[in-house]
Design an enzyme around this catalytic site. Structure first.
Site, PDB file in Angstrom:
ATOM      1  N   HIS A 299      56.669  34.306  23.638  1.00 62.39           N
ATOM      2  CA  HIS A 299      57.401  33.049  23.394  1.00 62.39           C
ATOM      3  C   HIS A 299      58.566  33.256  22.437  1.00 62.39           C
ATOM      4  CE1 HIS A 299      55.902  31.788  19.325  1.00 62.39           C
ATOM      5  NE2 HIS A 299      54.771  32.388  19.669  1.00 62.39           N
TER       6      HIS A 299
ATOM      7  N   ASP B 246      57.053  36.218  14.859  1.00 56.49           N
ATOM      8  CA  ASP B 246      56.222  35.357  15.706  1.00 56.49           C
ATOM      9  C   ASP B 246      57.161  34.378  16.419  1.00 56.49           C
ATOM     10  OD1 ASP B 246      54.347  33.643  16.831  1.00 56.49           O
ATOM     11  OD2 ASP B 246      53.671  32.835  14.923  1.00 56.49           O
TER      12      ASP B 246
ATOM     13  N   GLU C 187      55.903  27.315  22.632  1.00 61.79           N
ATOM     14  CA  GLU C 187      54.524  27.728  22.355  1.00 61.79           C
ATOM     15  C   GLU C 187      54.017  27.096  21.070  1.00 61.79           C
ATOM     16  OE1 GLU C 187      51.339  30.382  20.604  1.00 61.79           O
ATOM     17  OE2 GLU C 187      53.269  29.747  19.800  1.00 61.79           O
ATOM     18  N   GLU C 188      54.898  27.007  20.085  1.00 63.90           N
ATOM     19  CA  GLU C 188      54.482  26.552  18.759  1.00 63.90           C
ATOM     20  C   GLU C 188      54.115  25.068  18.710  1.00 63.90           C
ATOM     21  OE1 GLU C 188      53.771  28.414  16.413  1.00 63.90           O
ATOM     22  OE2 GLU C 188      54.923  30.270  16.559  1.00 63.90           O
TER      23      GLU C 188
ATOM     24  N   ASP D 174      51.732  38.160  21.624  1.00 62.69           N
ATOM     25  CA  ASP D 174      51.986  37.340  20.447  1.00 62.69           C
ATOM     26  C   ASP D 174      51.743  38.209  19.217  1.00 62.69           C
ATOM     27  OD1 ASP D 174      52.262  35.002  18.696  1.00 62.69           O
ATOM     28  OD2 ASP D 174      51.790  33.810  20.467  1.00 62.69           O
TER      29      ASP D 174
ATOM     30  N   HIS E  35      54.043  32.871   9.858  1.00 59.43           N
ATOM     31  CA  HIS E  35      54.614  31.537   9.644  1.00 59.43           C
ATOM     32  C   HIS E  35      55.235  31.405   8.253  1.00 59.43           C
ATOM     33  CE1 HIS E  35      52.857  28.958  13.141  1.00 59.43           C
ATOM     34  NE2 HIS E  35      53.229  30.172  13.536  1.00 59.43           N
TER      35      HIS E  35
END
Length: 352
Positions: free
Chosen positions: A65, A177, A209-210, A232, A319
């Protein structure tokens, strides 16, 4: 990793791709795959699908993603300070005092995230984690009218994008990510030896995706793959305070990570392990007892079901604006995908 593929990596890491603003990264992806993809398609959702041998009877989907967590302009007060909403799962503490860019219709606008200085807080305030409504973006505007002249409600925001090389072939950047995953699937598509390829391979830079695995749902429905492997990131356990009993024994630089569990087709992950051993590609193994929070989740239950697997890149500080990965791990991951796709015959079956 050749010079061209490394430049591709740097470009996607330093280009914005928060949900609602995927197109700049997707254009870079399209340009990169032009020399070797047989077909390139962008669907209405924004997924970029690059394929080799697309008319083959067996279809393999490789998904990474492109969307990164970010912010979105929500409100501008009378003093010109900008209040935001989160897009994706932020630890709010990571946002305090960082530089950001607001991606407006007329180009990027620089800003910083501010909050009350520690000197001005009472004792109770100092012990509390701030909420997103307690932070604001300061672009230096004198008032609301001046801010609204350059920024609009709904404009996406990213942290300042950068790519820093660390020791031991590690890099630090926001949004490894999962731009690491985008690079992996597109680079794997390039590395496949066409003379050995019997199946169709569809490398997909998925969107959103998030915020709920959305792009993998739409792209997998369109491709209708027999085999689907998501790429991922996963938590590296080689830093202080991170428990291996929780995350598994994952080390940066020791190879990509294959997951075992109910979201994964047993024979498929065994085949990937076998291909890795045959080609001297190091891999690490972790377990997950439920559906993963990755594109493998939605791909597995597409249509009447897909043989699914998850190949992850070890990641420190997920993140956050300073995620760290190993270039060796993504290099190994791209090779594993390429060698696996070359190994598949048209009579392959993953029916239990």
């Amino acid at each position: 990793m050749n010079l061209q593929s490394k430049e591709f990596l740097k470009k996607i890491f330093t280009t914005p791709s928060t949900t609602g603003f995927e197109s700049p990264v997707q254009e870079i992806v399209r340009e990169y795959v032009k020399p070797f993809a047989d077909t390139i398609k962008t669907d209405v959702h924004g997924n970029v699908i690059a394929a080799r041998n697309p008319d083959a009877p067996i279809r393999v989907m490789l998904a990474g993603h492109c969307d990164q967590i970010g912010l979105i302009v929500n409100y501008i007060d009378d003093q010109g300070f900008i209040y935001v909403l989160t897009v994706g799962g932020w630890d709010i503490q990571n946002l305090v005092g960082i530089r950001v860019k607001i991606w407006t219709a007329n180009g990027p606008v620089d800003g910083v995230i501010g909050k009350k200085a520690i000197h001005l807080m009472d004792e109770d305030e100092r012990t509390k984690v701030p909420k997103i409504k307690d932070l604001w973006v300061d672009i230096g505007a004198k008032d609301k009218a001046e801010a609204e002249n350059v920024v609009a409600v709904g404009d996406p925001i990213t942290v300042e994008l950068e790519y820093r090389e660390l020791q031991n072939n590690f890099i630090a950047a926001p949004a490894t990510d999962d731009k690491a995953g985008v690079w992996t699937v597109m680079e794997a598509l390039r590395r496949i030896d066409a003379k050995k390829l019997k199946v169709g391979v569809f490398a997909v830079s998925t969107v959103q995706e998030e915020i709920g695995l959305r792009g993998s749902k739409t792209s997998s429905f369109g491709i209708d793959p027999h085999i689907g492997i998501a790429t991922d990131v996963t938590h590296a356990a080689d830093t202080p305070t991170v428990e291996k009993k929780t995350c598994g024994d994952v080390v940066l630089g020791n190879g990509p990570v294959l997951t075992k569990g109910p979201n994964i087709t047993v024979k498929l992950v065994n085949d990937l392990v076998s291909v890795a051993k045959t080609n001297s590609i190091p891999v690490q193994i972790i377990a997950e007892g439920r559906a993963t929070g990755t594109d493998a989740n939605s791909i597995q239950v597409n249509r009447s079901g897909v043989a699914a697997a998850l190949l992850s890149i070890p990641n420190r500080y997920m993140h956050s604006p300073v995620e760290v990965i190993s270039l060796n791990d993504i290099d190994y991951a791209a090779d594993l995908f390429a060698r696996y796709c070359e190994s598949i015959d048209n009579d392959v079956s993953y029916i239990p």
